[in-house]
Write a protein that holds these residues in place. Sequence first.
Motif, PDB file in Angstrom:
ATOM      1  N   ASN A   8      -4.722 -32.763  38.249  1.00  0.00           N
ATOM      2  CA  ASN A   8      -5.814 -31.898  37.830  1.00  0.00           C
ATOM      3  C   ASN A   8      -6.361 -32.210  36.445  1.00  0.00           C
ATOM      4  O   ASN A   8      -7.434 -31.742  36.105  1.00  0.00           O
ATOM      5  CB  ASN A   8      -5.355 -30.437  37.852  1.00  0.00           C
ATOM      6  CG  ASN A   8      -5.038 -29.975  39.261  1.00  0.00           C
ATOM      7  OD1 ASN A   8      -5.690 -30.377  40.208  1.00  0.00           O
ATOM      8  ND2 ASN A   8      -4.016 -29.161  39.397  1.00  0.00           N
ATOM      9  N   ASP A   9      -5.650 -32.947  35.646  1.00  0.00           N
ATOM     10  CA  ASP A   9      -6.054 -33.162  34.255  1.00  0.00           C
ATOM     11  C   ASP A   9      -6.903 -34.416  34.068  1.00  0.00           C
ATOM     12  O   ASP A   9      -7.158 -34.822  32.949  1.00  0.00           O
ATOM     13  CB  ASP A   9      -4.820 -33.255  33.353  1.00  0.00           C
ATOM     14  CG  ASP A   9      -4.030 -31.963  33.345  1.00  0.00           C
ATOM     15  OD1 ASP A   9      -4.631 -30.904  33.604  1.00  0.00           O
ATOM     16  OD2 ASP A   9      -2.825 -32.018  33.087  1.00  0.00           O
ATOM     17  N   PHE A  10      -7.331 -35.037  35.165  1.00  0.00           N
ATOM     18  CA  PHE A  10      -8.070 -36.287  35.067  1.00  0.00           C
ATOM     19  C   PHE A  10      -8.850 -36.520  36.350  1.00  0.00           C
ATOM     20  O   PHE A  10      -8.609 -35.884  37.361  1.00  0.00           O
ATOM     21  CB  PHE A  10      -7.125 -37.462  34.814  1.00  0.00           C
ATOM     22  CG  PHE A  10      -5.881 -37.445  35.676  1.00  0.00           C
ATOM     23  CD1 PHE A  10      -5.916 -37.852  37.002  1.00  0.00           C
ATOM     24  CD2 PHE A  10      -4.676 -37.019  35.147  1.00  0.00           C
ATOM     25  CE1 PHE A  10      -4.785 -37.836  37.785  1.00  0.00           C
ATOM     26  CE2 PHE A  10      -3.532 -36.996  35.931  1.00  0.00           C
ATOM     27  CZ  PHE A  10      -3.582 -37.407  37.253  1.00  0.00           C
ATOM     28  N   LEU A  11      -9.790 -37.437  36.284  1.00  0.00           N
ATOM     29  CA  LEU A  11     -10.512 -37.880  37.471  1.00  0.00           C
ATOM     30  C   LEU A  11      -9.566 -38.787  38.240  1.00  0.00           C
ATOM     31  O   LEU A  11      -8.971 -39.698  37.662  1.00  0.00           O
ATOM     32  CB  LEU A  11     -11.772 -38.639  37.038  1.00  0.00           C
ATOM     33  CG  LEU A  11     -12.696 -39.138  38.121  1.00  0.00           C
ATOM     34  CD1 LEU A  11     -13.248 -37.984  38.939  1.00  0.00           C
ATOM     35  CD2 LEU A  11     -13.829 -39.922  37.500  1.00  0.00           C
ATOM     36  N   ARG A  12      -9.410 -38.540  39.497  1.00  0.00           N
ATOM     37  CA  ARG A  12      -8.431 -39.313  40.259  1.00  0.00           C
ATOM     38  C   ARG A  12      -9.043 -39.873  41.526  1.00  0.00           C
ATOM     39  O   ARG A  12     -10.040 -39.366  42.027  1.00  0.00           O
ATOM     40  CB  ARG A  12      -7.242 -38.444  40.604  1.00  0.00           C
ATOM     41  CG  ARG A  12      -7.615 -37.273  41.473  1.00  0.00           C
ATOM     42  CD  ARG A  12      -6.420 -36.390  41.785  1.00  0.00           C
ATOM     43  NE  ARG A  12      -6.846 -35.204  42.480  1.00  0.00           N
ATOM     44  CZ  ARG A  12      -7.166 -35.154  43.763  1.00  0.00           C
ATOM     45  NH1 ARG A  12      -7.108 -36.239  44.498  1.00  0.00           N
ATOM     46  NH2 ARG A  12      -7.544 -34.037  44.324  1.00  0.00           N
ATOM     47  N   ASP A  62     -11.308 -36.295  23.787  1.00  0.00           N
ATOM     48  CA  ASP A  62     -12.399 -36.154  24.744  1.00  0.00           C
ATOM     49  C   ASP A  62     -12.573 -37.409  25.608  1.00  0.00           C
ATOM     50  O   ASP A  62     -13.582 -37.575  26.283  1.00  0.00           O
ATOM     51  CB  ASP A  62     -13.706 -35.822  24.031  1.00  0.00           C
ATOM     52  CG  ASP A  62     -14.145 -36.916  23.056  1.00  0.00           C
ATOM     53  OD1 ASP A  62     -13.351 -37.848  22.776  1.00  0.00           O
ATOM     54  OD2 ASP A  62     -15.280 -36.851  22.562  1.00  0.00           O
ATOM     55  N   GLY A  63     -11.578 -38.293  25.574  1.00  0.00           N
ATOM     56  CA  GLY A  63     -11.638 -39.513  26.379  1.00  0.00           C
ATOM     57  C   GLY A  63     -11.571 -39.181  27.863  1.00  0.00           C
ATOM     58  O   GLY A  63     -11.005 -38.170  28.271  1.00  0.00           O
ATOM     59  N   ARG A  64     -12.166 -40.052  28.665  1.00  0.00           N
ATOM     60  CA  ARG A  64     -12.225 -39.826  30.110  1.00  0.00           C
ATOM     61  C   ARG A  64     -11.234 -40.720  30.838  1.00  0.00           C
ATOM     62  O   ARG A  64     -11.277 -41.929  30.703  1.00  0.00           O
ATOM     63  CB  ARG A  64     -13.640 -40.076  30.605  1.00  0.00           C
ATOM     64  CG  ARG A  64     -14.623 -39.082  29.937  1.00  0.00           C
ATOM     65  CD  ARG A  64     -16.002 -39.222  30.421  1.00  0.00           C
ATOM     66  NE  ARG A  64     -16.045 -38.821  31.831  1.00  0.00           N
ATOM     67  CZ  ARG A  64     -17.110 -38.983  32.601  1.00  0.00           C
ATOM     68  NH1 ARG A  64     -18.203 -39.530  32.114  1.00  0.00           N
ATOM     69  NH2 ARG A  64     -17.095 -38.605  33.858  1.00  0.00           N
ATOM     70  N   LEU A  65     -10.363 -40.092  31.596  1.00  0.00           N
ATOM     71  CA  LEU A  65      -9.334 -40.784  32.362  1.00  0.00           C
ATOM     72  C   LEU A  65      -9.737 -40.911  33.825  1.00  0.00           C
ATOM     73  O   LEU A  65     -10.216 -39.949  34.422  1.00  0.00           O
ATOM     74  CB  LEU A  65      -8.028 -39.992  32.332  1.00  0.00           C
ATOM     75  CG  LEU A  65      -7.204 -40.013  31.068  1.00  0.00           C
ATOM     76  CD1 LEU A  65      -6.099 -38.967  31.165  1.00  0.00           C
ATOM     77  CD2 LEU A  65      -6.600 -41.385  30.867  1.00  0.00           C
ATOM     78  N   VAL A  66      -9.508 -42.088  34.386  1.00  0.00           N
ATOM     79  CA  VAL A  66      -9.633 -42.300  35.825  1.00  0.00           C
ATOM     80  C   VAL A  66      -8.292 -42.884  36.262  1.00  0.00           C
ATOM     81  O   VAL A  66      -7.881 -43.929  35.767  1.00  0.00           O
ATOM     82  CB  VAL A  66     -10.798 -43.243  36.184  1.00  0.00           C
ATOM     83  CG1 VAL A  66     -10.924 -43.368  37.697  1.00  0.00           C
ATOM     84  CG2 VAL A  66     -12.094 -42.746  35.574  1.00  0.00           C
ATOM     85  N   VAL A  67      -7.618 -42.169  37.157  1.00  0.00           N
ATOM     86  CA  VAL A  67      -6.234 -42.502  37.484  1.00  0.00           C
ATOM     87  C   VAL A  67      -6.076 -42.736  38.985  1.00  0.00           C
ATOM     88  O   VAL A  67      -6.608 -41.981  39.806  1.00  0.00           O
ATOM     89  CB  VAL A  67      -5.282 -41.364  37.022  1.00  0.00           C
ATOM     90  CG1 VAL A  67      -3.828 -41.706  37.321  1.00  0.00           C
ATOM     91  CG2 VAL A  67      -5.466 -41.084  35.531  1.00  0.00           C
ATOM     92  N   ASN A  68      -5.326 -43.778  39.310  1.00  0.00           N
ATOM     93  CA  ASN A  68      -4.948 -44.073  40.687  1.00  0.00           C
ATOM     94  C   ASN A  68      -3.833 -43.100  41.060  1.00  0.00           C
ATOM     95  O   ASN A  68      -2.670 -43.348  40.779  1.00  0.00           O
ATOM     96  CB  ASN A  68      -4.481 -45.529  40.793  1.00  0.00           C
ATOM     97  CG  ASN A  68      -4.001 -45.883  42.193  1.00  0.00           C
ATOM     98  OD1 ASN A  68      -4.198 -45.161  43.146  1.00  0.00           O
ATOM     99  ND2 ASN A  68      -3.349 -47.030  42.299  1.00  0.00           N
ATOM    100  N   ALA A  69      -4.212 -41.975  41.638  1.00  0.00           N
ATOM    101  CA  ALA A  69      -3.237 -40.953  41.999  1.00  0.00           C
ATOM    102  C   ALA A  69      -3.798 -40.111  43.140  1.00  0.00           C
ATOM    103  O   ALA A  69      -4.977 -39.782  43.138  1.00  0.00           O
ATOM    104  CB  ALA A  69      -2.945 -40.056  40.793  1.00  0.00           C
ATOM    105  N   PRO A  70      -2.964 -39.764  44.110  1.00  0.00           N
ATOM    106  CA  PRO A  70      -3.446 -38.931  45.212  1.00  0.00           C
ATOM    107  C   PRO A  70      -3.713 -37.486  44.796  1.00  0.00           C
ATOM    108  O   PRO A  70      -4.448 -36.774  45.460  1.00  0.00           O
ATOM    109  CB  PRO A  70      -2.325 -39.007  46.254  1.00  0.00           C
ATOM    110  CG  PRO A  70      -1.126 -39.415  45.489  1.00  0.00           C
ATOM    111  CD  PRO A  70      -1.589 -40.208  44.316  1.00  0.00           C
TER     112      PRO A  70
END
Length: 166
Positions: free
Chosen positions: A99-103, A88-96
């Motif tokens: 769908n599987d994470f906050l970007r 249930d960890g929350r990901l924030v990713v540097n990506a343009p």
Amino acid sequence: MKQQIIVSGLGGQGVLFLTRVIAEAAVRAGLEILTSETHGMAQRGGSVLSTIKVGSFKSPLIRRGQADAGLFLHSGNLDVHGHLMAGDGRLVVNAPEGNDFLRVDASGMARAMGAPVLANLILLGRAVAAGTLFCDRQGCEEAIRALSNPKFVEANLEGFRAGLES
């Protein structure tokens, strides 16, 4: 308050500065903090990982499946360090895209601002705006002011604020 955070990226992306900002925000909030860094290949563009534990912990290391939050400055590092994330960890990713994470396209935004080095602070701003981390806008801005070279304070704050608004 207890939170286990990983910051992952490549050498030169500002992983260590981002870790220092998060740690400083915790200190200023009166929270216990432990950090650890793995950056042996950083000078060659290799993978860099920092772990941050906020709260009462005995060790700074984060085990497989235990990270509550992950800030990924390079989406390719999801394959390298993604196993550390809790289900249930929350990901924030540097990506343009993704769908599987906050970007957020932090690199693209930073280039558009004329300062590619701000991608790390844009990513931090996005994470704070989403409530992914324990820290708030004010705490992060104070930490950025305290840790930045005086001639880069305003630019660093501008990057952070762009991430808040993304």
